[in-house]
Design a protein around this motif. Structure first.
Motif, mmCIF file in Angstrom:
data_model
loop_
_atom_site.group_PDB
_atom_site.id
_atom_site.type_symbol
_atom_site.label_atom_id
_atom_site.label_comp_id
_atom_site.label_asym_id
_atom_site.label_seq_id
_atom_site.Cartn_x
_atom_site.Cartn_y
_atom_site.Cartn_z
ATOM 1 N N SER A 10 44.227 42.631 35.815
ATOM 2 C CA SER A 10 44.076 42.698 37.265
ATOM 3 C C SER A 10 42.651 42.395 37.719
ATOM 4 C CB SER A 10 44.515 44.070 37.790
ATOM 5 O OG SER A 10 43.585 45.059 37.398
ATOM 6 N N ALA A 11 41.747 42.152 36.762
ATOM 7 C CA ALA A 11 40.369 41.828 37.108
ATOM 8 C C ALA A 11 40.168 40.316 37.043
ATOM 9 C CB ALA A 11 39.407 42.524 36.147
ATOM 10 N N ARG A 12 39.319 39.817 37.960
ATOM 11 C CA ARG A 12 39.001 38.383 38.005
ATOM 12 C C ARG A 12 37.496 38.217 38.023
ATOM 13 N NH1 ARG A 12 43.586 35.353 40.666
ATOM 14 N NH2 ARG A 12 45.136 36.950 41.041
ATOM 15 N N GLN A 13 37.047 37.108 37.447
ATOM 16 C CA GLN A 13 35.620 36.796 37.453
ATOM 17 C C GLN A 13 35.333 35.718 38.489
ATOM 18 O OE1 GLN A 13 34.259 35.697 33.549
ATOM 19 N NE2 GLN A 13 33.743 37.818 33.074
ATOM 20 N N PHE A 14 34.246 35.922 39.214
ATOM 21 C CA PHE A 14 33.817 34.979 40.238
ATOM 22 C C PHE A 14 32.356 34.615 40.021
ATOM 23 C CE2 PHE A 14 37.374 37.111 42.174
ATOM 24 C CZ PHE A 14 37.998 36.117 42.914
ATOM 25 N N CYS A 15 32.051 33.347 40.216
ATOM 26 C CA CYS A 15 30.666 32.887 40.290
ATOM 27 C C CYS A 15 30.285 33.045 41.758
ATOM 28 C CB CYS A 15 30.574 31.432 39.854
ATOM 29 S SG CYS A 15 28.920 30.738 40.041
ATOM 30 N N THR A 16 29.200 33.743 42.029
ATOM 31 C CA THR A 16 28.827 33.999 43.418
ATOM 32 C C THR A 16 27.662 33.104 43.844
ATOM 33 O OG1 THR A 16 27.300 35.787 42.880
ATOM 34 C CG2 THR A 16 29.610 36.393 43.293
ATOM 35 N N PHE A 17 27.596 32.881 45.140
ATOM 36 C CA PHE A 17 26.514 32.102 45.724
ATOM 37 C C PHE A 17 26.344 32.526 47.167
ATOM 38 C CE2 PHE A 17 30.386 29.735 46.461
ATOM 39 C CZ PHE A 17 30.267 29.258 47.751
ATOM 40 N N TYR A 18 25.204 32.130 47.739
ATOM 41 C CA TYR A 18 24.878 32.512 49.106
ATOM 42 C C TYR A 18 24.789 31.292 50.013
ATOM 43 C CZ TYR A 18 23.663 37.059 47.215
ATOM 44 O OH TYR A 18 23.712 38.270 46.592
#
Length: 159
Positions: A10-18
């Motif tokens: 149920s967990a997902r990985q995301f690459c974050t940016f602004y």
């Protein structure tokens, strides 16, 4: 044992940016790579969202200015963008962002629909938000964010 497996999936990985101080996330498997900004070749008569073409080790990639795509203010001239190379329905695309964040893992339970307070354009490319400890992460629909509308007569990619 089954409940433990369910929790892990149920967990997902995301690459974050602004962008303009807003935190966005793209599912990690949709990110090909993050590269430093490089010179772009202009595309005559392209819509304003198309910043140009980038040569990425022999592959020609369209670079899209996410601030324009999301109708956010222009990036300050003294701030160089970063290039997030993503896999979208239209192919490989470079999305220009202000700054790259971290890779974060979030549980599906923290996912909520897009807030009503967002602009209609922003809501149209956001799948929803995840509530993180100190801010919201807007989950970008890369396929929609990479769609480019045709240029109307009189428009160009000159800002």
């Amino acid at each position: 044992m089954n409940s433990r497996v369910e929790l892990m999936t149920s967990a997902r990985q995301f690459c974050t940016f602004y962008l303009d101080r807003l935190l966005f996330g793209v599912e990690s498997q949709k990110i090909q790579e993050v590269v430093t900004y490089r010179a772009l070749r202009p595309v005559p008569l392209a819509p304003p969202v198309v910043s140009g073409l980038m040569n990425l080790r022999g592959q020609v990639v369209v670079a899209l200015e996410l601030r324009r795509q999301l109708e956010l203010p222009e990036r300050p001239s003294d701030m160089a963008p970063v290039c997030l190379v993503v896999h979208a329905a239209s192919g490989t695309v470079c999305l220009l962002a202000d700054e790259v964040g971290n890779v974060v893992e979030v549980e599906d339970a923290t996912f909520e629909p897009s807030p009503e307070t967002l602009s209609p354009r922003l809501r149209s490319v956001i799948l929803g938000v995840h509530k993180l400890e100190h801010q919201l992460m807007h989950v970008l629909d890369t396929d929609r964010a990479c769609e480019v509308q045709a240029v109307s007569p009189g428009e160009s990619n000159e800002a």
